[in-house]
Write a protein that holds these residues in place. Structure first.
Motif, PDB file in Angstrom:
ATOM      1  N   UNK A 159     102.942  78.209   6.158  1.00  0.00           N
ATOM      2  CA  UNK A 159     102.579  76.794   6.212  1.00  0.00           C
ATOM      3  C   UNK A 159     101.098  76.605   6.537  1.00  0.00           C
ATOM      4  N   UNK A 160     100.465  75.785   5.721  1.00  0.00           N
ATOM      5  CA  UNK A 160      99.068  75.373   5.890  1.00  0.00           C
ATOM      6  C   UNK A 160      98.044  76.488   5.667  1.00  0.00           C
ATOM      7  N   UNK A 161      98.442  77.624   5.108  1.00  0.00           N
ATOM      8  CA  UNK A 161      97.482  78.716   4.903  1.00  0.00           C
ATOM      9  C   UNK A 161      96.398  78.340   3.892  1.00  0.00           C
ATOM     10  N   UNK A 162      96.749  77.630   2.831  1.00  0.00           N
ATOM     11  CA  UNK A 162      95.747  77.254   1.834  1.00  0.00           C
ATOM     12  C   UNK A 162      94.789  76.224   2.424  1.00  0.00           C
ATOM     13  N   UNK A 163      95.310  75.281   3.202  1.00  0.00           N
ATOM     14  CA  UNK A 163      94.439  74.300   3.856  1.00  0.00           C
ATOM     15  C   UNK A 163      93.470  75.000   4.804  1.00  0.00           C
ATOM     16  N   UNK A 164      93.945  75.983   5.549  1.00  0.00           N
ATOM     17  CA  UNK A 164      93.087  76.745   6.458  1.00  0.00           C
ATOM     18  C   UNK A 164      92.045  77.537   5.670  1.00  0.00           C
ATOM     19  N   UNK A 165      92.447  78.124   4.545  1.00  0.00           N
ATOM     20  CA  UNK A 165      91.514  78.878   3.707  1.00  0.00           C
ATOM     21  C   UNK A 165      90.418  77.964   3.172  1.00  0.00           C
ATOM     22  N   UNK A 166      90.795  76.775   2.726  1.00  0.00           N
ATOM     23  CA  UNK A 166      89.797  75.832   2.204  1.00  0.00           C
ATOM     24  C   UNK A 166      88.836  75.399   3.307  1.00  0.00           C
ATOM     25  N   UNK A 167      89.353  75.193   4.530  1.00  0.00           N
ATOM     26  CA  UNK A 167      88.507  74.821   5.662  1.00  0.00           C
ATOM     27  C   UNK A 167      87.493  75.936   5.956  1.00  0.00           C
ATOM     28  N   UNK A 168      87.974  77.168   5.977  1.00  0.00           N
ATOM     29  CA  UNK A 168      87.096  78.315   6.236  1.00  0.00           C
ATOM     30  C   UNK A 168      86.007  78.391   5.179  1.00  0.00           C
ATOM     31  N   UNK A 223     109.035  70.207   6.949  1.00  0.00           N
ATOM     32  CA  UNK A 223     110.272  69.792   7.638  1.00  0.00           C
ATOM     33  C   UNK A 223     111.217  70.970   7.879  1.00  0.00           C
ATOM     34  N   UNK A 224     110.772  72.165   7.515  1.00  0.00           N
ATOM     35  CA  UNK A 224     111.565  73.371   7.766  1.00  0.00           C
ATOM     36  C   UNK A 224     112.507  73.762   6.646  1.00  0.00           C
ATOM     37  N   UNK A 268     118.364  74.883   6.660  1.00  0.00           N
ATOM     38  CA  UNK A 268     117.192  74.367   7.343  1.00  0.00           C
ATOM     39  C   UNK A 268     116.668  75.426   8.293  1.00  0.00           C
ATOM     40  N   UNK A 269     115.352  75.682   8.208  1.00  0.00           N
ATOM     41  CA  UNK A 269     114.700  76.639   9.080  1.00  0.00           C
ATOM     42  C   UNK A 269     113.959  75.843  10.145  1.00  0.00           C
ATOM     43  N   UNK A 270     114.175  76.173  11.385  1.00  0.00           N
ATOM     44  CA  UNK A 270     113.525  75.453  12.485  1.00  0.00           C
ATOM     45  C   UNK A 270     112.053  75.837  12.542  1.00  0.00           C
ATOM     46  N   UNK A 271     111.281  75.127  13.334  1.00  0.00           N
ATOM     47  CA  UNK A 271     109.845  75.327  13.421  1.00  0.00           C
ATOM     48  C   UNK A 271     109.517  76.457  14.397  1.00  0.00           C
ATOM     49  N   UNK A 272     109.510  77.686  13.896  1.00  0.00           N
ATOM     50  CA  UNK A 272     109.182  78.843  14.715  1.00  0.00           C
ATOM     51  C   UNK A 272     108.757  79.972  13.810  1.00  0.00           C
ATOM     52  N   UNK A 273     108.208  81.013  14.405  1.00  0.00           N
ATOM     53  CA  UNK A 273     107.852  82.190  13.622  1.00  0.00           C
ATOM     54  C   UNK A 273     109.118  82.789  13.064  1.00  0.00           C
TER      55      UNK A 273
END
Length: 168
Positions: A130-139, A99-100, A1-6
């Motif tokens: 995470x969410x890069x495609x959603x951000x691209x579609x928004x742009x 969820x990481x 499990x990867x925590x929510x961070x860079x």
């Protein structure tokens, strides 16, 4: 499990060095890389988006979409671009689940990263996308690009979103 961070994962040099959760991740990433353009990659099952940074490594722009049947073909095209553009680093989007946890797409991104390193002989960094495609579609919606036009370019724009996140 990867925590929510860079998270930064360097692949290559005989192994992988991980900087998960280290508040200095951005600093570590920049200090270990030589100057030069950087390519961004948004790996997909059918299409792979590619972006490139400017010489100063501060701005990302979409470049092209590769449609290939194997990681080897994608890696080969990225190696060509790396040579043409003087690229020293490639940032590959690493699709960590919300969820990481890591899924099948994350495993594929790692495999592609290794194929790119083998083909291009450059440093490869896996970067949380995470969410890069959603951000691209928004742009793209905000720029009034048609749905038909978005389909062909969304992967490139997602690659630019991933790369810009890395650059920032």
């Amino acid at each position: 499990r990867v925590e929510d961070f860079d998270a930064v994962l360097f692949v290559g040099g005989g192994g992988a060095s991980q900087y998960f959760g280290d508040p200095r991740a951005h600093e570590i990433a920049r200090s270990t890389l030589k100057a030069g353009r950087i390519l961004g990659v948004d790996p997909g099952e059918v299409r792979t988006g590619i972006s490139v940074s400017d010489e100063g490594r501060s701005l990302a722009r979409s470049l092209e979409t590769v449609t290939a049947s194997s990681d080897r073909e994608v890696a080969s095209r990225i190696a060509e671009l790396a040579r043409e553009l003087g690229v020293r680093t490639v940032v590959v989007g690493y699709p960590v689940r919300m969820d990481g946890t890591l899924g099948r797409r994350a495993v594929r991104a790692r495999e592609l990263a290794v194929a790119i390193e083998d083909a291009a002989r450059v440093r490869v960094v896996l970067w949380d996308e995470r969410l890069s495609t959603a951000e691209a579609e928004r742009i793209m919606r905000e720029t009034d690009e048609s749905a038909r036009g978005r389909k062909g370019r969304v992967d490139q724009v997602a690659a630019a979103v991933i790369l810009q996140g890395y650059l920032d």
